[in-house]
Structure formats: structure tokens, C-alpha cells
Write a protein that holds these residues in place. Structure first.
Motif, mmCIF file in Angstrom:
data_model
loop_
_atom_site.group_PDB
_atom_site.id
_atom_site.type_symbol
_atom_site.label_atom_id
_atom_site.label_comp_id
_atom_site.label_asym_id
_atom_site.label_seq_id
_atom_site.Cartn_x
_atom_site.Cartn_y
_atom_site.Cartn_z
ATOM 1 N N PRO A 34 -57.871 3.830 86.698
ATOM 2 C CA PRO A 34 -56.510 3.370 86.986
ATOM 3 C C PRO A 34 -55.743 4.502 87.670
ATOM 4 N N LYS A 35 -54.730 4.142 88.412
ATOM 5 C CA LYS A 35 -53.968 5.140 89.164
ATOM 6 C C LYS A 35 -53.448 6.257 88.263
ATOM 7 N N SER A 36 -52.964 5.911 87.087
ATOM 8 C CA SER A 36 -52.416 6.941 86.195
ATOM 9 C C SER A 36 -53.490 7.960 85.798
ATOM 10 N N GLN A 37 -54.735 7.510 85.587
ATOM 11 C CA GLN A 37 -55.815 8.430 85.235
ATOM 12 C C GLN A 37 -56.186 9.307 86.428
ATOM 13 N N LEU A 38 -56.170 8.721 87.616
ATOM 14 C CA LEU A 38 -56.493 9.489 88.815
ATOM 15 C C LEU A 38 -55.429 10.557 89.072
ATOM 16 N N LEU A 39 -54.176 10.191 88.911
ATOM 17 C CA LEU A 39 -53.098 11.178 89.060
ATOM 18 C C LEU A 39 -53.187 12.263 87.995
ATOM 19 N N ALA A 40 -53.511 11.868 86.784
ATOM 20 C CA ALA A 40 -53.674 12.852 85.709
ATOM 21 C C ALA A 40 -54.852 13.780 86.005
ATOM 22 N N GLN A 41 -55.894 13.242 86.631
ATOM 23 C CA GLN A 41 -57.041 14.071 86.984
ATOM 24 C C GLN A 41 -56.624 15.158 87.967
ATOM 25 N N TRP A 42 -55.795 14.789 88.939
ATOM 26 C CA TRP A 42 -55.306 15.769 89.903
ATOM 27 C C TRP A 42 -54.440 16.834 89.211
ATOM 28 N N ARG A 43 -53.578 16.404 88.276
ATOM 29 C CA ARG A 43 -52.763 17.372 87.525
ATOM 30 C C ARG A 43 -53.657 18.310 86.719
ATOM 31 N N GLU A 44 -54.685 17.771 86.095
ATOM 32 C CA GLU A 44 -55.582 18.600 85.297
ATOM 33 C C GLU A 44 -56.330 19.601 86.172
ATOM 34 N N LEU A 45 -56.779 19.156 87.326
ATOM 35 C CA LEU A 45 -57.438 20.084 88.248
ATOM 36 C C LEU A 45 -56.480 21.190 88.668
ATOM 37 N N ASN A 46 -55.242 20.843 88.971
ATOM 38 C CA ASN A 46 -54.266 21.852 89.361
ATOM 39 C C ASN A 46 -53.981 22.826 88.232
ATOM 40 N N SER A 47 -54.021 22.359 87.021
ATOM 41 C CA SER A 47 -53.845 23.250 85.880
ATOM 42 C C SER A 47 -55.025 24.227 85.775
ATOM 43 N N ILE A 48 -56.220 23.729 86.034
ATOM 44 C CA ILE A 48 -57.396 24.608 86.055
ATOM 45 C C ILE A 48 -57.244 25.628 87.181
ATOM 46 N N PHE A 49 -56.813 25.180 88.363
ATOM 47 C CA PHE A 49 -56.650 26.091 89.495
ATOM 48 C C PHE A 49 -55.626 27.182 89.182
ATOM 49 N N GLU A 83 -76.043 10.721 82.230
ATOM 50 C CA GLU A 83 -75.925 9.340 81.766
ATOM 51 C C GLU A 83 -75.115 9.242 80.476
ATOM 52 N N GLU A 84 -75.330 10.153 79.557
ATOM 53 C CA GLU A 84 -74.585 10.133 78.296
ATOM 54 C C GLU A 84 -73.085 10.332 78.542
ATOM 55 N N TYR A 85 -72.742 11.263 79.427
ATOM 56 C CA TYR A 85 -71.330 11.514 79.723
ATOM 57 C C TYR A 85 -70.712 10.315 80.448
ATOM 58 N N PHE A 86 -71.468 9.691 81.321
ATOM 59 C CA PHE A 86 -70.999 8.469 81.979
ATOM 60 C C PHE A 86 -70.602 7.449 80.916
ATOM 61 N N GLU A 87 -71.460 7.276 79.925
ATOM 62 C CA GLU A 87 -71.194 6.298 78.876
ATOM 63 C C GLU A 87 -69.964 6.684 78.042
ATOM 64 N N ILE A 88 -69.820 7.954 77.737
ATOM 65 C CA ILE A 88 -68.639 8.425 76.998
ATOM 66 C C ILE A 88 -67.375 8.094 77.776
ATOM 67 N N CYS A 89 -67.375 8.400 79.062
ATOM 68 C CA CYS A 89 -66.204 8.125 79.900
ATOM 69 C C CYS A 89 -65.945 6.627 80.005
ATOM 70 N N TYR A 90 -67.014 5.857 80.142
ATOM 71 C CA TYR A 90 -66.872 4.406 80.234
ATOM 72 C C TYR A 90 -66.152 3.866 78.998
ATOM 73 N N PHE A 91 -66.601 4.248 77.818
ATOM 74 C CA PHE A 91 -65.994 3.715 76.601
ATOM 75 C C PHE A 91 -64.562 4.220 76.411
ATOM 76 N N ASN A 92 -64.272 5.414 76.881
ATOM 77 C CA ASN A 92 -62.904 5.909 76.852
ATOM 78 C C ASN A 92 -62.011 5.013 77.716
ATOM 79 N N LEU A 93 -62.483 4.681 78.909
ATOM 80 C CA LEU A 93 -61.715 3.803 79.790
ATOM 81 C C LEU A 93 -61.638 2.374 79.248
ATOM 82 N N LYS A 94 -62.723 1.913 78.670
ATOM 83 C CA LYS A 94 -62.728 0.564 78.087
ATOM 84 C C LYS A 94 -61.648 0.453 77.013
ATOM 85 N N GLU A 95 -61.540 1.470 76.188
ATOM 86 C CA GLU A 95 -60.511 1.443 75.151
ATOM 87 C C GLU A 95 -59.110 1.416 75.760
ATOM 88 N N LYS A 96 -58.892 2.158 76.821
ATOM 89 C CA LYS A 96 -57.587 2.143 77.486
ATOM 90 C C LYS A 96 -57.256 0.724 77.966
#
Length: 136
Positions: A16-31, A97-110
Motif C-alpha cells: 500500500p502507498k503508506s507502506q511504500l512511503l514508510a519504506q522510503w522514510r526508513e531508508l532515509n533514516s538508515i542513510f 522464501e521464509e522472509y517473503f512469507e513473513i512479509c506476506y503475513f504482515n501485509l495480510k494482517e494489515k
């Protein structure tokens, strides 16, 4: 408390857009601060090539959705010592594959909890990707 996560790169197009925007914020925090958090510490075990490649994937997805990227100064400073080697699968040993599944279920819950910008069409695309990737 900040919960950092770098989503599995295969799922970026379904975020979702909010997750994508949050991803960019998180990357900038790492930078900016080279954040440490249990969910992202693995990135420091890889060459910067991986984070650079992952960042390019996030930027490409943001541009594909016409999301305005206001500033890239932190990213440019962080990666100033480039150029970087091409990496086709960033963080290959962790974004598996395991991490893909973890992320999938995190998004499914959202989606299940009614995240406002997570519509049925995006969820259906996510579910189809899960079926293909996991063979389920």
C-alpha cells in the motif's frame, strides 16, 4: 518506538502507498543515522551494493506510482563512494522464501485489520504473488 523493516523486494509492487512511503522514510533514516534495529541489522553484513540496489527498487516503484520524491540528499551522501556493483537479489540470504512469507503475513494482517489505503485489488495482487512464489 520505531520498527524498521525492509520489505522483501518482490513485494514492493504490492505495498500500500503508506507502506511504500514508510519504506522510503526508513531508508532515509538508515542513510542519515545508520540505524540499528533487530529487523534490519542484517543489512550491515552485506556490502553497500545490496542496499543501493534495494533503494533503486524502492525508488523505481515510487516513480511507477507517480509518488513525488522530494529529497534524495541523504541517499546521495550515503552512497557518495559509489559506483556500486549490480545486485539482482539484494540481501539474498535474508530476503529468502521464509522472509517473503513473513512479509506476506504482515501485509495480510494489515489488510484484515482494515488499513485504509489497502484496497481489495492490491490485496488480491499480493495473494496471487504469494500463491506463485510459495506454490500454495
Amino acid at each position: 518506538m520505531i520498527f524498521l523493516r525492509l520489505w522483501h523486494q518482490s513485494l514492493l509492487s504490492t505495498l500500500p502507498k503508506s507502506q511504500l512511503l514508510a519504506q522510503w522514510r526508513e531508508l532515509n533514516s538508515i542513510f542519515a543515522k545508520e540505524d540499528r534495529h533487530i529487523l534490519i541489522n542484517y543489512i550491515y553484513d552485506y556490502p553497500k551494493d545490496d542496499l543501493f540496489a534495494y533503494t533503486q527498487l524502492v525508488l523505481r516503484e515510487m516513480r511507477a506510482r507517480d509518488i513525488n520524491i522530494r529529497t534524495v540528499d541523504k541517499m546521495e551522501r550515503y552512497f557518495a563512494n559509489g559506483p556500486f556493483e549490480k545486485v539482482t537479489h539484494p540481501f539474498v540470504h535474508h530476503h529468502n522464501e521464509e522472509y517473503f512469507e513473513i512479509c506476506y503475513f504482515n501485509l495480510k494482517e494489515k489488510f484484515m485489520r482494515g488499513q485504509k489505503d489497502f484496497d481489495a485489488e492490491r490485496y488480491e495482487a499480493l495473494t496471487k504473488m504469494y500463491v506463485v512464489e510459495m506454490g500454495k
